[in-house]
Design an enzyme around this catalytic site. Structure first.
Site, mmCIF file in Angstrom:
data_model
loop_
_atom_site.group_PDB
_atom_site.id
_atom_site.type_symbol
_atom_site.label_atom_id
_atom_site.label_comp_id
_atom_site.label_asym_id
_atom_site.label_seq_id
_atom_site.Cartn_x
_atom_site.Cartn_y
_atom_site.Cartn_z
ATOM 1 N N ASP A 209 -25.824 55.564 67.502
ATOM 2 C CA ASP A 209 -24.735 54.570 67.608
ATOM 3 C C ASP A 209 -23.382 55.264 67.436
ATOM 4 O O ASP A 209 -23.318 56.428 67.034
ATOM 5 C CB ASP A 209 -24.895 53.513 66.507
ATOM 6 C CG ASP A 209 -24.981 54.163 65.129
ATOM 7 O OD1 ASP A 209 -26.102 54.415 64.668
ATOM 8 O OD2 ASP A 209 -23.937 54.481 64.541
ATOM 9 N N ASP A 211 -21.173 54.245 65.195
ATOM 10 C CA ASP A 211 -20.692 53.722 63.917
ATOM 11 C C ASP A 211 -19.795 52.504 64.189
ATOM 12 O O ASP A 211 -20.256 51.598 64.876
ATOM 13 C CB ASP A 211 -19.992 54.833 63.114
ATOM 14 C CG ASP A 211 -19.928 54.495 61.631
ATOM 15 O OD1 ASP A 211 -20.893 53.909 61.128
ATOM 16 O OD2 ASP A 211 -18.912 54.799 60.991
#
Ligand SMILES: CSC[C@H]1O[C@H](OP(=O)(O)O)[C@H](O)[C@@H]1O
Ligand SMILES: Nc1ncnc2[nH]cnc12
Length: 288
Positions: A209, A211
């Site tokens: 991801d 974040d």
């Protein structure tokens, strides 16, 4: 020269290992507490492997409750010569999209609620952490990741946070301004403890991801991390196989094998016998 015994610490989404010959389950013992779970031992080619799921099967343990001292001590007792960590991480850089495998080479440790050393009162020691990752193992693991079909970046700083909550946007931006590449909750104090145990350590960080720093993208959530991690898991398992097959039958020594030489500062007459006993696996080589 002896052979390799590769300890593999599996992170989120990676709770087992494929293709092991002579597979066995070991109840780990440690003088430092309870390791995360059972150790799975076996062989791929000429390489002996010892696998430990960091969060235990079923992801029972959150990051702050992982006893990294017990894990590293148990892996050392199981005969490991080197440790490869496999981890899910958030990306702090545009050019590290989900699916990228990063062989990190530096750490910033922002964890604060964990035991960080095997040593303590009655036996003080200071090892160097200037270069926390073993370049030989990291290079071999990066090459194995390429063979497994992953896009690989060599080098980058891992920001270790306490968690379990993910970062605020301000924290994420701060870590980006520090030049960090990826963020996770588990590689520290694991890497420090591996060094104290004279075990060369490398970490392949699998980006799941971005974040929460990207304005036009939803902030990280566990469901999303696990979705991406499941796609990464097949490659992570292939990486372990490729690495095990690439290791030569004999293991040349590493300077990390002897990094406790000169690191213990407590004088022999002032050492605590209970500490010496507890450190039999980690520091038996220098404590005699
Ligand atoms: C499930 S997302 C957060 C979790 O995943 C990472 O763990 P690991 O390094 O064991 O893969 C991260 O550090 C968090 O613990
Ligand atoms: N964004 C993130 N922050 C901390 N740990 C993570 N593990 C996976 N993604 C993460």
């Amino acid at each position: 020269m002896a052979g390799w015994t590769l300890g593999v610490i599996g992170g989120s989404g990676l709770y087992d290992i494929d293709g092991l010959e002579d597979r066995a389950v070991m109840r780990p013992h440690s003088s430092f507490g309870e390791p995360s779970g059972d150790l799975i031992t076996g062989r791929i080619g000429a390489t002996r492997l010892v696998f430990l799921p960091r969060h235990d099967v079923g992801h029972r343990l959150p990051p702050s409750d992982i006893d990294s001292r017990a894990n590293i001590d148990a892996l050392k007792r199981a005969g490991c010569t080197d440790i490869l960590s496999l981890s899910a991480v958030g990306s702090l850089r545009e050019n590290l999209p989900p699916g990228t495998f990063v062989a990190v080479d530096q750490y910033i440790d922002r964890t604060f609620a964990r035991e960080k050393s095997f040593f303590g009162p009655g036996l003080a020691a200071h090892v160097s952490m200037a270069d926390p990752v073993c370049p030989r193992l990291a290079g071999l693991a990066a090459q194995a990741a390429r063979e497994a079909g992953a896009p690989v970046v060599e080098g980058g700083t891992y920001l270790a946070m306490e968690g379990p909550q993910f970062s605020t946007r301000a924290e994420s931006e701060l870590y980006r301004s520090w030049g960090c590449a990826v963020i996770g909750m588990t590689n520290m104090p694991e890497a420090k403890l591996a060094r104290e145990a004279e075990l060369p350590y490398a970490s392949i960080c699998m980006v799941t991801d971005y974040d929460c720093w990207r304005a036009d993208e939803a902030a990280v959530e566990v469901t999303h991390v696990l979705e991406v991690m499941h796609a990464n898991t097949v490659k992570a398992k292939a990486l372990v196989r490729a690495l095990a097959l690439a290791l030569p039958p004999e293991r040349p020594t590493s300077p990390i094998d002897r990094c406790l030489d000169g690191a213990i500062i407590t004088g022999p007459l002032h050492r605590d016998p209970d500490m010496i006993r507890r450190l039999d696996a980690v520091a038996g080589r220098v404590l005699g």
